[in-house]
Design an enzyme around this catalytic site. Structure first.
Site, PDB file in Angstrom:
ATOM      1  N   VAL A   1       0.510  -1.465  -0.106  1.00 36.98           N
ATOM      2  CA  VAL A   1       0.145  -0.099  -0.088  1.00 36.98           C
ATOM      3  C   VAL A   1       0.760   1.477  -0.041  1.00 36.98           C
ATOM      4  CG1 VAL A   1      -0.245   0.533   2.415  1.00 36.98           C
ATOM      5  CG2 VAL A   1      -2.343   0.659   1.313  1.00 36.98           C
ATOM      6  N   TYR A   2       2.100   1.403  -0.041  1.00 32.79           N
ATOM      7  CA  TYR A   2       2.725   2.441   0.135  1.00 32.79           C
ATOM      8  C   TYR A   2       2.944   2.466  -1.395  1.00 32.79           C
ATOM      9  CZ  TYR A   2       4.271   1.301   5.171  1.00 32.79           C
ATOM     10  OH  TYR A   2       4.563   0.991   6.245  1.00 32.79           O
TER      11      TYR A   2
END
Length: 352
Positions: A61-62
């Site tokens: 998700v980064y």
């Protein structure tokens, strides 16, 4: 560099690891964290490896996968020198299969991470959040299959409650699945909730803490002071609502004490805050982040020295808060305390 076992596992990890949340720089939150590209990331990795920082933490998700891609490019040609830690489980899209830890989602998440990272195995794969909609047996069996397939080597979780982690470990024991070796947790001088339940659980179950945001979501950098406005360049203007809340008086009390200790020791405020964490029970590794070489080298200065017992006691007093029920009787009443001595005065899992 000091190396420690990851919980009760056989994996040795550095006391400090590097967080790649600043790599990529996509989106409102991660764009405010940083926008390190592959060339800049290679230089930061160089510095880390020279110092013995061999573990690099990221997540799908980064920056919508860009962090994994940049990290993969930065370690290309030296995969055997590093430990890769990544996470999955938070939403990566709006579709019904784009979030959670179902069997299909976990398998797809691992395959996607391997591709982005440019590797054929992940050293430590962690669930980024608890998925209440998927049976724990399904989660644990899938992770066990991925370990047996050689795609991941150790498993862990992040941001689990005590019952969620304990039920997972019990399920693993019941069926002979891989147990979790790590719990990536928020823990700092302005956020000590980890100590109330998760730390004793970690010691009992052999789970090493991998600490995220050890500087209190950027509040313990030395730039925030009592009676002064938030600096214009602070990322807190854009990211404060995403991170753990901190009461102003607690923050100022801790910073005041850190200021005093900085004058006494000649160390910086971040170095003192990190050094305090490195001596806490069950802590296997503390994740440091940096947008540039200067920040990275300063954070590396948290190692190689130790606060005195008196200095630790001052920080403990400044940062302490009354625990919520049912924990506070064990702190305040002699009968409870005799049955359950506090952990923070002793040595636990992952402590050297």
């Amino acid at each position: 560099m000091e190396y420690r076992r990851l919980g009760a596992s056989g994996l040795m990890v550095p006391a400090l690891s590097f967080g790649a949340g600043t790599f990529g720089g996509r989106g409102e939150l991660f764009g405010a964290w940083g926008d390190t590209d592959a060339e800049q990331a290679r230089r930061l990795v160089d510095i880390c490896l020279e110092a013995g920082v061999t573990m690099f933490d990221t997540a799908d998700v980064y920056s919508a996968g860009a962090s994994e891609e940049v990290l993969g490019a930065a370690i290309k040609g030296r995969r055997d020198e590093v430990i890769i830690s990544t996470k999955a489980g938070l939403p990566m899209g709006d579709g019904p299969g784009d979030a959670g830890t179902s069997r299909s989602r976990l398998i797809r998440s691992v395959e996607d991470a391997l591709r982005r990272l440019g590797t054929d195995y992940i050293d430590l794969f962690q669930l980024h959040a608890f998925d209440a909609g998927t049976p724990i047996e399904e989660v644990m069996s899938t992770l066990d299959d991925l370990v047996r397939a050689g795609k991941i080597r150790y498993t862990g979780v992040s941001n689990f409650s005590g019952w969620q982690l304990m039920k997972s470990q019990a399920t693993a024991d019941r069926y002979g699945y891989q147990r979790y070796a790590a719990h990536q947790v928020y823990y700092s001088l302005v956020g000590r909730d980890y100590e109330w339940e998760l730390m004793p659980l970690a010691a009992d179950q052999g789970v090493g803490a991998v600490v995220w945001s050890p500087l209190g979501w950027g509040r313990l950098t030395g730039k925030i002071r009592r009676g002064q406005p938030l600096p214009e360049q602070s990322r807190l203007h854009a990211t404060a609502d995403y991170g753990p809340p901190v009461e102003d008086e607690l923050l100022y009390r801790v910073v005041d004490t850190l200021d005093e200790l900085a004058e006494d020791t000649g160390r910086t405020i971040p170095q003192i805050a990190l050094n305090w964490l490195l001596r806490r029970p069950t802590v296997s590794s503390v994740i440091i982040g940096a947008r540039n070489e200067e920040q990275l080298r300063q954070n590396l200065g948290a190692l190689g020295w130790a606060l005195t017992a008196e200095q630790v006691a001052r920080l403990d007093a400044a940062s302490g808060r009354t625990a919520p029920y049912p924990y506070y009787p064990y702190e305040r009443q002699e009968g409870f305390a005799r049955l359950n001595p506090p952990m923070t005065g002793g040595v636990g899992v992952g402590e050297a």
